[in-house]
Design a protein around this motif. Sequence first.
Motif, short mmCIF file in Angstrom:
data_model
loop_
_atom_site.label_atom_id
_atom_site.label_comp_id
_atom_site.label_asym_id
_atom_site.label_seq_id
_atom_site.Cartn_x
_atom_site.Cartn_y
_atom_site.Cartn_z
N PRO A 127 4.27 7.97 32.30
CA PRO A 127 4.17 6.64 32.89
C PRO A 127 2.74 6.15 33.05
O PRO A 127 2.50 4.96 33.15
N ALA A 128 1.77 7.05 33.03
CA ALA A 128 0.37 6.64 33.17
C ALA A 128 -0.26 6.31 31.82
O ALA A 128 -1.37 5.80 31.77
N ALA A 129 0.44 6.58 30.74
CA ALA A 129 -0.10 6.32 29.40
C ALA A 129 -0.06 4.82 29.11
O ALA A 129 0.77 4.09 29.67
N PRO A 130 -0.95 4.35 28.23
CA PRO A 130 -0.92 2.93 27.85
C PRO A 130 0.43 2.57 27.23
O PRO A 130 1.03 3.36 26.51
N ALA A 131 0.91 1.40 27.55
CA ALA A 131 2.19 0.93 27.00
C ALA A 131 2.03 -0.51 26.53
O ALA A 131 1.42 -1.33 27.23
N PRO A 132 2.53 -0.83 25.36
CA PRO A 132 2.44 -2.21 24.86
C PRO A 132 3.13 -3.18 25.80
O PRO A 132 4.17 -2.88 26.37
N LEU A 133 2.53 -4.35 25.97
CA LEU A 133 3.12 -5.37 26.82
C LEU A 133 4.11 -6.24 26.06
O LEU A 133 4.92 -6.94 26.65
N HIS A 134 4.04 -6.21 24.73
CA HIS A 134 4.92 -7.00 23.87
C HIS A 134 4.85 -8.49 24.20
O HIS A 134 5.87 -9.18 24.21
N VAL A 135 3.64 -8.98 24.47
CA VAL A 135 3.46 -10.40 24.73
C VAL A 135 3.41 -11.11 23.39
O VAL A 135 2.61 -10.75 22.53
N PRO A 136 4.29 -12.08 23.17
CA PRO A 136 4.28 -12.76 21.86
C PRO A 136 3.00 -13.59 21.69
O PRO A 136 2.51 -14.20 22.62
N ARG A 137 2.49 -13.54 20.47
CA ARG A 137 1.30 -14.32 20.13
C ARG A 137 1.70 -15.28 19.01
O ARG A 137 1.97 -14.85 17.89
N THR A 138 1.75 -16.55 19.32
CA THR A 138 2.17 -17.56 18.36
C THR A 138 0.97 -18.00 17.54
O THR A 138 -0.06 -18.38 18.11
N PRO A 139 1.07 -17.96 16.21
CA PRO A 139 -0.05 -18.40 15.38
C PRO A 139 -0.40 -19.87 15.64
O PRO A 139 0.48 -20.70 15.86
N GLN A 154 -8.41 -13.64 16.48
CA GLN A 154 -8.78 -13.25 17.84
C GLN A 154 -7.53 -12.96 18.68
O GLN A 154 -7.51 -12.02 19.47
N LEU A 155 -6.50 -13.76 18.51
CA LEU A 155 -5.26 -13.53 19.25
C LEU A 155 -4.62 -12.20 18.85
O LEU A 155 -4.11 -11.48 19.70
N GLU A 156 -4.68 -11.87 17.57
CA GLU A 156 -4.14 -10.58 17.13
C GLU A 156 -4.97 -9.43 17.71
O GLU A 156 -4.44 -8.37 17.99
N ARG A 157 -6.25 -9.66 17.89
CA ARG A 157 -7.13 -8.63 18.47
C ARG A 157 -6.67 -8.26 19.88
O ARG A 157 -6.87 -7.14 20.33
N LEU A 158 -6.04 -9.19 20.58
CA LEU A 158 -5.53 -8.89 21.92
C LEU A 158 -4.52 -7.74 21.89
O LEU A 158 -4.38 -7.01 22.86
N GLY A 159 -3.83 -7.57 20.77
CA GLY A 159 -2.86 -6.49 20.63
C GLY A 159 -3.51 -5.12 20.73
O GLY A 159 -2.85 -4.13 21.05
N ASP A 160 -4.82 -5.03 20.47
CA ASP A 160 -5.52 -3.76 20.58
C ASP A 160 -5.50 -3.23 22.02
O ASP A 160 -5.57 -2.02 22.24
N ALA A 161 -5.42 -4.12 22.97
CA ALA A 161 -5.41 -3.71 24.37
C ALA A 161 -4.13 -2.95 24.72
O ALA A 161 -4.11 -2.15 25.66
N ASP A 162 -3.07 -3.16 23.95
CA ASP A 162 -1.80 -2.49 24.21
C ASP A 162 -1.90 -0.97 24.09
O ASP A 162 -1.10 -0.25 24.67
N HIS A 163 -2.87 -0.50 23.33
CA HIS A 163 -2.97 0.93 23.07
C HIS A 163 -4.11 1.59 23.84
O HIS A 163 -4.44 2.73 23.59
#
Length: 93
Positions: A22-34, A43-52
């Motif tokens: 439960p302490a490990a990083p988990a994706p938020l699955h926030v949709p990013r609309t082009p 840049q919006l796709e780069r936000l997905g890097d924070a999920d990991h």
Amino acid sequence: MSDTVPENEAPQDTVTETGHDPAAPAPLHVPRTPTGNAEVDAQLERLGDADHLATDGHVEVYEDVHRGLRDALTALDARPGPPAPPSPYGNRS
């Protein structure tokens, strides 16, 4: 009182029986609309890097994305606009 763990009890681990930490990083699955703008979409796709990343790594990603979006907006201001319409009065001296 003893600090040893009884033999019949295993020490509690943070990993659950399903193997999920439960302490490990988990994706938020926030949709990013082009947006249709390649620079902004990258840049919006780069936000997905924070999920990991762990939360202390998010700041670096957010600052990088903010810088990229700011640069994209600044580039819009630097582009020349359409030419000015010709003057109906011509060149009078």
